[in-house]
Design an enzyme around this catalytic site. Sequence first.
Site, PDB file in Angstrom:
ATOM      1  N   HIS A 155       0.996  -1.193   0.164  1.00  0.00           N
ATOM      2  CA  HIS A 155      -0.071   0.155  -0.102  1.00  0.00           C
ATOM      3  C   HIS A 155       0.958   1.291  -0.019  1.00  0.00           C
ATOM      4  O   HIS A 155       1.663   1.484   1.030  1.00  0.00           O
ATOM      5  CB  HIS A 155      -0.863   0.092   1.172  1.00  0.00           C
ATOM      6  CG  HIS A 155      -1.710   1.289   1.327  1.00  0.00           C
ATOM      7  ND1 HIS A 155      -2.496   1.853   0.131  1.00  0.00           N
ATOM      8  CD2 HIS A 155      -2.041   1.966   2.451  1.00  0.00           C
ATOM      9  CE1 HIS A 155      -2.938   2.976   0.508  1.00  0.00           C
ATOM     10  NE2 HIS A 155      -3.010   3.263   1.746  1.00  0.00           N
ATOM     11  N   GLU A 183       5.732   1.221 -22.489  1.00  0.00           N
ATOM     12  CA  GLU A 183       6.762   0.099 -22.240  1.00  0.00           C
ATOM     13  C   GLU A 183       6.640  -0.460 -21.213  1.00  0.00           C
ATOM     14  O   GLU A 183       6.317  -1.810 -20.781  1.00  0.00           O
ATOM     15  CB  GLU A 183       8.349   0.286 -22.700  1.00  0.00           C
ATOM     16  CG  GLU A 183       9.180  -0.622 -22.276  1.00  0.00           C
ATOM     17  CD  GLU A 183       9.103  -1.854 -23.548  1.00  0.00           C
ATOM     18  OE1 GLU A 183       9.664  -2.681 -23.079  1.00  0.00           O
ATOM     19  OE2 GLU A 183       8.599  -1.649 -24.582  1.00  0.00           O
ATOM     20  N   SER A 202     -17.576 -16.591 -26.063  1.00  0.00           N
ATOM     21  CA  SER A 202     -16.715 -17.178 -25.195  1.00  0.00           C
ATOM     22  C   SER A 202     -15.769 -17.720 -26.086  1.00  0.00           C
ATOM     23  O   SER A 202     -14.536 -17.900 -25.831  1.00  0.00           O
ATOM     24  CB  SER A 202     -17.221 -18.157 -24.204  1.00  0.00           C
ATOM     25  OG  SER A 202     -17.861 -19.176 -24.913  1.00  0.00           O
TER      26      SER A 202
END
Length: 518
Positions: free
Chosen positions: A127, A152, A418
Amino acid sequence: MSAANGFPVLSSQPYLDGKAVRETRALVADLCRQFYTLGWVSGTGGSITIKVHDDSIPKPDQLIVMSPSGVQKERMIPEDMYVLSSCGEVLSTPFPKPYPNKLPKCSDCAPLFMKAYHTCNAGAVIHSHGMESCLVTMINPLSKEFRITHMEMIKGILGHGYYDELVVPIIENTAHERELTESLSDAISAYPKATAVLVRNHGIYVWGDSWISAKTQAECYHYLFDAAIKLYQLGIDWTSPSHGLIKKESYRSSAKRRFDVNENAKVAIQSSIPSRKCIVLDIEGTTTPISFVTEVLFPYACDNVRKHLISTYDSQETKDDIILLRAQVLDDLGNGISGSIPIPPDDVGKEQVVDSLVANVEAMIKADRKITALKQLQGHIWRTGYENHELQGTVFDDVPEALERWHASGIKIYIYSSGSREAQRLIFGNTAYGDLREYLCGYFDTTVGNKREARSYFEIFQSVGVDIPSQILFITDVHQEAVAAKAAGLEVIISIRPGNAPLPEDHGFKTITSFAEI
């Protein structure tokens, strides 16, 4: 110190004092010092947590080392760390230090860290309060996402390449960190590909399967945020592949217009725009009988997977397919997916590698897995079947005429299935009615997202060149997909075809039995 199952008793003092825990404590302290120099954990903010890697312990059961809250992160020592069980129970608490140090307190981020561990199978979570992670959420205060592409450093984010668009969800800040837990959980569910969540005006949570993965990604995220801020200052659009100049109208004002929640404004906009510009079609149970997929395509792939892999083993395409399958199987093994078996390294010989690949693919097909690795390989197998005239695409009789009619009226038609995009093109390019691809503008598969998540349909809306989601009609036979598309703002109709699953009572959607009704 050994339990009946052969694992060490993790809560025992000898284990807590052992080498694995000691090294992880020291690692957290070292990383906090490093991150302090980067501005990620200054002013006692931010936090780090790492699982204690032990080959004898399954990852979900490994102990967790977590930095304390409200302390000078750059001055911490290993003994300052908390040690928790895999379910979040505190097993080891640091000793208090004399004034002016505060009494020890486990990180306020602990509930959010535990959510990442349990939901994402993380091995470490960082965090950061880095300035760039805060400022990037303020450029457009109405946006719920940070987006960037063709940079990149995107390659350093798990599952992304240079050409991909990186999307990081943004959640709103709260007065107390623990109150973010539900929002973080919702963001993780809505963005399954994400490995980070931004908190507006606050910072970022980043996770990976190890501390190295989490650290690498955190560095890349901060680089990309810093780049976006500087590009914005230069008037350059970081969200587009061309990185052209931002239009004269400021980004903020254009974004505000786009995300305006004022109902009167929305009505005014909608009243001036044609209602339907695109139709997005499901395949199985909508344009094509379910039986064609289950009784023709799936068996063909099962019957020919070994032959295909052996005959094309040295081709770059199949090498790429195997790389995807290896990654998927490794993930499946880690998650205990039934039917998964390890794939040996290439140096054991082609036959053994192919044997293991076939076993895994057959198990995936049997379970009807909606995963990219399987769908891509199936598409390549089916391509051979179509080329050899062993397969022919099947569509309902009303489909060709409807496609031609919609196309002639200027409506753009897309496919969302799918199955891989190649598999979709093969079905419509090889029908008894000829090549129907001339009527189709594009194809979406699971790389855009799960079909039962609203986020996926928002991605499609962003791609097809309409002004508002309701200009897109989505037709499907699956109730959950209809719910997700409606949540994203699309118009939805459910297809009733022979062999389709029954719908829930009072489902609330318009239904059709033929495209002639549209």
